[in-house]
Scaffold this motif. Structure first.
Motif, mmCIF file in Angstrom:
data_model
loop_
_atom_site.group_PDB
_atom_site.id
_atom_site.type_symbol
_atom_site.label_atom_id
_atom_site.label_comp_id
_atom_site.label_asym_id
_atom_site.label_seq_id
_atom_site.Cartn_x
_atom_site.Cartn_y
_atom_site.Cartn_z
ATOM 1 N N LYS A 472 0.850 -1.183 0.000
ATOM 2 C CA LYS A 472 0.000 0.000 0.000
ATOM 3 C C LYS A 472 0.891 1.241 0.000
ATOM 4 O O LYS A 472 1.778 1.377 0.845
ATOM 5 N N LEU A 473 0.687 2.116 -0.987
ATOM 6 C CA LEU A 473 1.428 3.375 -1.044
ATOM 7 C C LEU A 473 0.825 4.343 -0.032
ATOM 8 O O LEU A 473 -0.335 4.731 -0.137
ATOM 9 N N LEU A 474 1.624 4.729 0.937
ATOM 10 C CA LEU A 474 1.134 5.616 1.996
ATOM 11 C C LEU A 474 1.369 7.082 1.666
ATOM 12 O O LEU A 474 0.528 7.933 1.971
ATOM 13 N N ALA A 475 2.514 7.385 1.066
ATOM 14 C CA ALA A 475 2.828 8.779 0.760
ATOM 15 C C ALA A 475 3.913 8.829 -0.297
ATOM 16 O O ALA A 475 4.727 7.914 -0.415
ATOM 17 N N ALA A 476 3.924 9.906 -1.052
ATOM 18 C CA ALA A 476 4.965 10.133 -2.060
ATOM 19 C C ALA A 476 5.154 11.625 -2.229
ATOM 20 O O ALA A 476 4.214 12.403 -2.085
#
Length: 626
Positions: A472-476
């Protein structure tokens, strides 16, 4: 006498394309074959390749006849099928560059193992392989019917060029030639994916023209001859099939080939040709770039008194990266282009006014602004290493398929590529590093090379917390900012990262590097190993143990060092109720010759052995010490 025309313009070869789209044009029928002689009985009786037994097929005859006076080249192949796998050669694909060539007179023929002949009269399709702005790279495709083990298939076709040989080559006496000029007369791809028993390559050149031949890796028994009428012939016997290997340099630099060029004003040293080309092309670039004073208003707006050289370049770089890069946008239809009313950019000022650029125009804007700010700046055309390495002896400008910027800060050269979106100002795309070509300038032209990359410039750091099955991508951040690194934070769950043995779980050190990723299982190597660029990777895995589970034993820490700062290191330690795994790999080399392959393979074998070490996790029992 006339002076020589301004630089000939060659378009970069697009033969790299491999991804094909759906079938395009309506099918066309094949033409009736010429009166090819019957397949000899001894070829029908062949059951294997005597030179290299066990191969699926063999090209018995491979001929290419190039007629420059007719702007055409005819190719003929006769192929014997030995095994089931070889039957795929019945699917024929003829690639061509639609804007510059057309395919004519496709003819084909099949002879069965019993000797029965059948002409091909089926459908021929046109398939779009790649589209690039105004250019399309296509392929004619067809399938020969009733091809079986033991069959012999034959086909021929002609590629007809839409352009003619330049008049300066045909009538050099009409021109005052003060530069070294070369023009391609024939390009012969001798080595194929299938072995060739006999090959004959013929050039019928312009009468009286002088030619030079470049060849790569021709066998010692190859015969090159020039006939009394000027015809050039190259004959070869048995060329093995090209062997594809993972992590290899570009095929163009590996395959056996020969190229014939017309030459004028050449003096033996190929550097004369390249510096002459740089001077001729400088006329075009200088016209587009203009004079430094033309962009004085823009640099005054961007820069502040007292800015250092680095600050000036950084500000200019940031400004030109704001320009819309049309060549990186998805292909649009002609209707969409018309609706936008996009106009051609004729100079740097047009680019700044329009706010968009095609191809390398962004880099030319950077040069113009840098010169306006007082820098010496030049266009440098290079051969991108993802396509091919630059070979000066091969007098083909199509090798130079990329353009970067060289800026002098004192006596030190800086190389940049602001035309590549989001590329930071301190880097070049990897394929443009350690790349050779020419500095394009009227006075300061020369063969030039960009700096080699360092492993620290391609470092990957991974900090993972595996739990069991999804990412799961949490932040970028910094997706569209070239001056800052791209950072992303994930939540990852890895299933089956441990194997069960009774009341124990076995966790490998190389949790992110399975043994199947070992790239060098073979004990033999034909080509150099080519990693494209040096790299470093740093993995850190922290496993929080669930209640009732504790660490039973830890694997041995491992450190493997080789020359040139090549390093592998792994460790495992207990931190409270967590297992901390660390793994480091530094590979500063990216081109390893075949004679050093076994040492490289041994290094990766040792890495695999270390990665397969296991940490033992066990269920806590009453009385166990934590």
């Amino acid at each position: 006498m006339s002076t020589i025309p301004t630089a000939f313009k060659w378009i970069a070869d697009l033969a790299l394309a491999t991804l094909a789209t759906a079938l395009g044009l309506a099918p066309a029928g094949a033409q009736a074959p010429p009166a090819w002689p019957p397949v000899p009985p001894e070829e029908l009786a062949l059951e294997d390749n005597a030179f290299d037994p066990g191969l699926p097929a063999l090209i018995l005859e491979y001929e290419v006849r190039t007629h420059n006076t007719k702007s055409a080249a005819t190719t003929y192949k006769r192929i014997k099928i030995f095994r089931e796998e070889g039957k795929k050669l019945a699917d024929v694909e003829i690639r061509y560059f639609e804007k510059f060539t057309r395919v004519e007179e496709i003819r084909a023929h099949v002879t069965s193992p019993s000797g029965k002949s059948e002409d091909f009269n089926g459908a021929i399709y046109d398939k779009e392989v790649v589209r690039l702005r105004k250019f399309r790279f296509n392929a004619k495709t067809f399938t020969l019917p009733n091809v079986d083990v033991g069959s012999v298939i034959e086909y021929s076709y002609r590629l007809h060029s839409h352009s003619d040989i330049p008049d300066v080559i045909k009538n050099p006496g009409r021109y005052l030639i003060t530069e070294a000029i070369a023009y391609p007369a024939a390009e012969w791809d001798i080595q194929q994916d299938t072995a060739v028993r006999h090959g004959l390559f013929t050039l019928h050149p312009i009468k009286g023209a002088r030619t030079a031949t470049f060849s790569h890796d021709l066998p010692k028994d190859a015969v090159k001859r020039t006939l009394p009428d000027g015809t050039v012939e190259l004959e070869v016997n048995y060329i093995s099939a090209f062997q594809k290997e993972e992590y290899s340099p570009p095929e163009e630099n590996l395959k056996i080939r020969a190229d014939v060029f017309y030459t004028l004003g050449m003096y033996g040293d190929p550097s004369f040709f390249w510096v002459s080309l740089a001077r001729r092309e400088a006329e075009y670039y200088e016209k587009f770039i203009g004079k430094p004073k033309d962009e004085h208003h823009e640099t005054e707006r961007l820069l502040t008194a007292g800015d250092s050289d680095e600050t000036k370049l950084r500000k200019i770089y940031a400004r030109v990266q704001e320009i819309r890069a049309l060549s990186y946008e998805p292909e649009r239809s002609k209707k969409e282009r018309r609706q936008e009313s996009l106009k051609e950019n004729k100079n740097v000022q047009d680019v700044l006014n329009h706010g968009y650029a095609f191809a390398n125009e962004t880099n030319l804007v950077f040069i113009a602004l840098a010169r306006s700010a007082g820098f010496q700046a030049y266009p440098v055309r290079v051969a991108s290493r993802n396509r091919a390495f630059f070979v000066p002896e091969r007098l083909d400008p199509n090798q130079l398929n990329s353009l970067v910027v060289e800026v002098l800060i004192g006596s030190i050269s800086r190389f940049l590529d602001p035309a590549t979106p989001y590329c930071p100002d301190r880097y070049l795309p990897w394929e443009e590093t350690d790349a050779s070509g020419i500095r394009v300038d009227l006075q300061n032209n020369k063969i030039q090379k960009t700096p080699a990359p360092e492993s620290k410039d391609a470092a990957t750091r991974r900090h993972w917390l595996p739990h069991g099955g999804s990412v799961k991508l949490l932040a970028a951040e910094s997706w569209t900012v070239s001056a800052a690194p791209l950072k992303a934070q994930f939540e990852i769950q890895v299933p089956n990262y441990a194997s069960k043995a009774g009341q124990r779980l076995l966790v490998p050190v190389g949790i992110l590097h399975s043994s199947s990723q070992h790239p060098f299982a073979s004990t033999r190597r034909t080509h150099p190993v080519y990693f494209e660029y040096p790299m470093e990777s740093y993995d850190e895995v922290k496993l929080e143990l669930p209640p009732g589970m504790q660490i039973g034993s830890l694997p041995t820490d491992k450190k493997i060092e080789r020359g040139g700062n090549t390093l592998y290191q792994s460790s495992a330690e207990k931190r409270g109720n967590a297992l901390q795994l660390k793994r480091t790999l530094k590979m500063p080399l990216y081109y390893i010759p075949p004679e050093r392959y076994l040492a490289l393979r041994q290094f990766y074998e040792e890495i695999r052995t270390s990665d397969e070490q296991q940490t033992v996790l066990k269920l806590s029992l009453p009385g166990d010490k934590p």
